[in-house]
Design a protein around this motif. Structure first.
Motif, PDB file in Angstrom:
ATOM      1  N   TYR A  43       0.836  -1.202   0.000  1.00 49.39           N
ATOM      2  CA  TYR A  43       0.000   0.000   0.000  1.00 49.39           C
ATOM      3  C   TYR A  43       0.868   1.249   0.000  1.00 49.39           C
ATOM      4  O   TYR A  43       0.614   2.200  -0.726  1.00 49.39           O
ATOM      5  CB  TYR A  43      -0.929  -0.007   1.214  1.00 49.39           C
ATOM      6  N   TRP A  44       1.880   1.246   0.848  1.00 55.28           N
ATOM      7  CA  TRP A  44       2.730   2.435   0.964  1.00 55.28           C
ATOM      8  C   TRP A  44       3.572   2.642  -0.291  1.00 55.28           C
ATOM      9  O   TRP A  44       4.016   3.749  -0.558  1.00 55.28           O
ATOM     10  CB  TRP A  44       3.608   2.341   2.208  1.00 55.28           C
ATOM     11  N   ALA A  45       3.778   1.566  -1.078  1.00 60.38           N
ATOM     12  CA  ALA A  45       4.537   1.688  -2.317  1.00 60.38           C
ATOM     13  C   ALA A  45       3.704   2.282  -3.453  1.00 60.38           C
ATOM     14  O   ALA A  45       4.266   2.692  -4.474  1.00 60.38           O
ATOM     15  CB  ALA A  45       5.074   0.320  -2.734  1.00 60.38           C
ATOM     16  N   LEU A  46       2.380   2.334  -3.279  1.00 65.82           N
ATOM     17  CA  LEU A  46       1.526   2.909  -4.316  1.00 65.82           C
ATOM     18  C   LEU A  46       1.803   4.403  -4.471  1.00 65.82           C
ATOM     19  O   LEU A  46       2.093   5.095  -3.499  1.00 65.82           O
ATOM     20  CB  LEU A  46       0.046   2.721  -3.971  1.00 65.82           C
ATOM     21  N   GLN A  47       1.683   4.878  -5.672  1.00 66.97           N
ATOM     22  CA  GLN A  47       1.802   6.309  -5.902  1.00 66.97           C
ATOM     23  C   GLN A  47       0.476   6.943  -5.493  1.00 66.97           C
ATOM     24  O   GLN A  47      -0.549   6.731  -6.125  1.00 66.97           O
ATOM     25  CB  GLN A  47       2.111   6.585  -7.375  1.00 66.97           C
ATOM     26  N   GLN A  48       0.498   7.732  -4.425  1.00 69.62           N
ATOM     27  CA  GLN A  48      -0.712   8.327  -3.874  1.00 69.62           C
ATOM     28  C   GLN A  48      -1.024   9.644  -4.588  1.00 69.62           C
ATOM     29  O   GLN A  48      -0.123  10.441  -4.835  1.00 69.62           O
ATOM     30  CB  GLN A  48      -0.535   8.602  -2.372  1.00 69.62           C
ATOM     31  N   PRO A  49      -2.301   9.882  -4.913  1.00 70.16           N
ATOM     32  CA  PRO A  49      -2.652  11.158  -5.540  1.00 70.16           C
ATOM     33  C   PRO A  49      -2.547  12.300  -4.532  1.00 70.16           C
ATOM     34  O   PRO A  49      -2.628  12.091  -3.312  1.00 70.16           O
ATOM     35  CB  PRO A  49      -4.101  10.956  -5.981  1.00 70.16           C
TER      36      PRO A  49
END
Length: 120
Positions: free
Chosen positions: A34-40
């Motif tokens: 989850y933390w590796a996802l690119q967050q908007p």
């Protein structure tokens, strides 16, 4: 004839709703993926998610309670219970599926569609 709303039934609805939320939360695994996802940029702060989900589950319990008391026939009351039960099962299953597979079937379809679009 509709049933008059009673407070004990509201407490039961809230308890069931919070139990579903707690079970779903316990099954949700927020890990490195989850933390590796690119967050908007517009993603709300993580601290907001607890109050937001608590509010949503409270409103769901209240709406179920109001719907239960608003319908005049017993078979309609059963339908309300069944629909809210199905919603609860899907809610918990969603969390369990996300923990076990990281992606549920709809995510796989979306991921595949994005993959196909990127190839072109």
């Amino acid at each position: 004839m509709t049933l008059p709303p009673t407070w004990p039934s509201l407490w039961v609805a809230l308890a069931i709703s919070y139990a579903v939320a707690g079970l779903g939360g316990a099954l949700t695994d927020i890990g490195p993926w989850y933390w590796a996802l690119q967050q908007p940029d517009w993603k709300p702060p993580d601290l907001w998610f607890g109050p937001i989900w608590s509010t949503l589950f409270t409103l769901a319990a209240i709406s179920g309670w109001l719907a239960w008391h608003a319908v005049p026939w017993p078979h309609s009351r059963r339908r309300v219970l069944v629909l809210f039960g199905i919603n609860a099962v899907f809610n918990v299953a969603w969390s369990a599926d996300r923990k076990s597979t990281r992606l549920n079937s709809s995510h796989r379809c979306i991921s595949y569609a994005v993959f196909c679009l990127k190839k072109k």
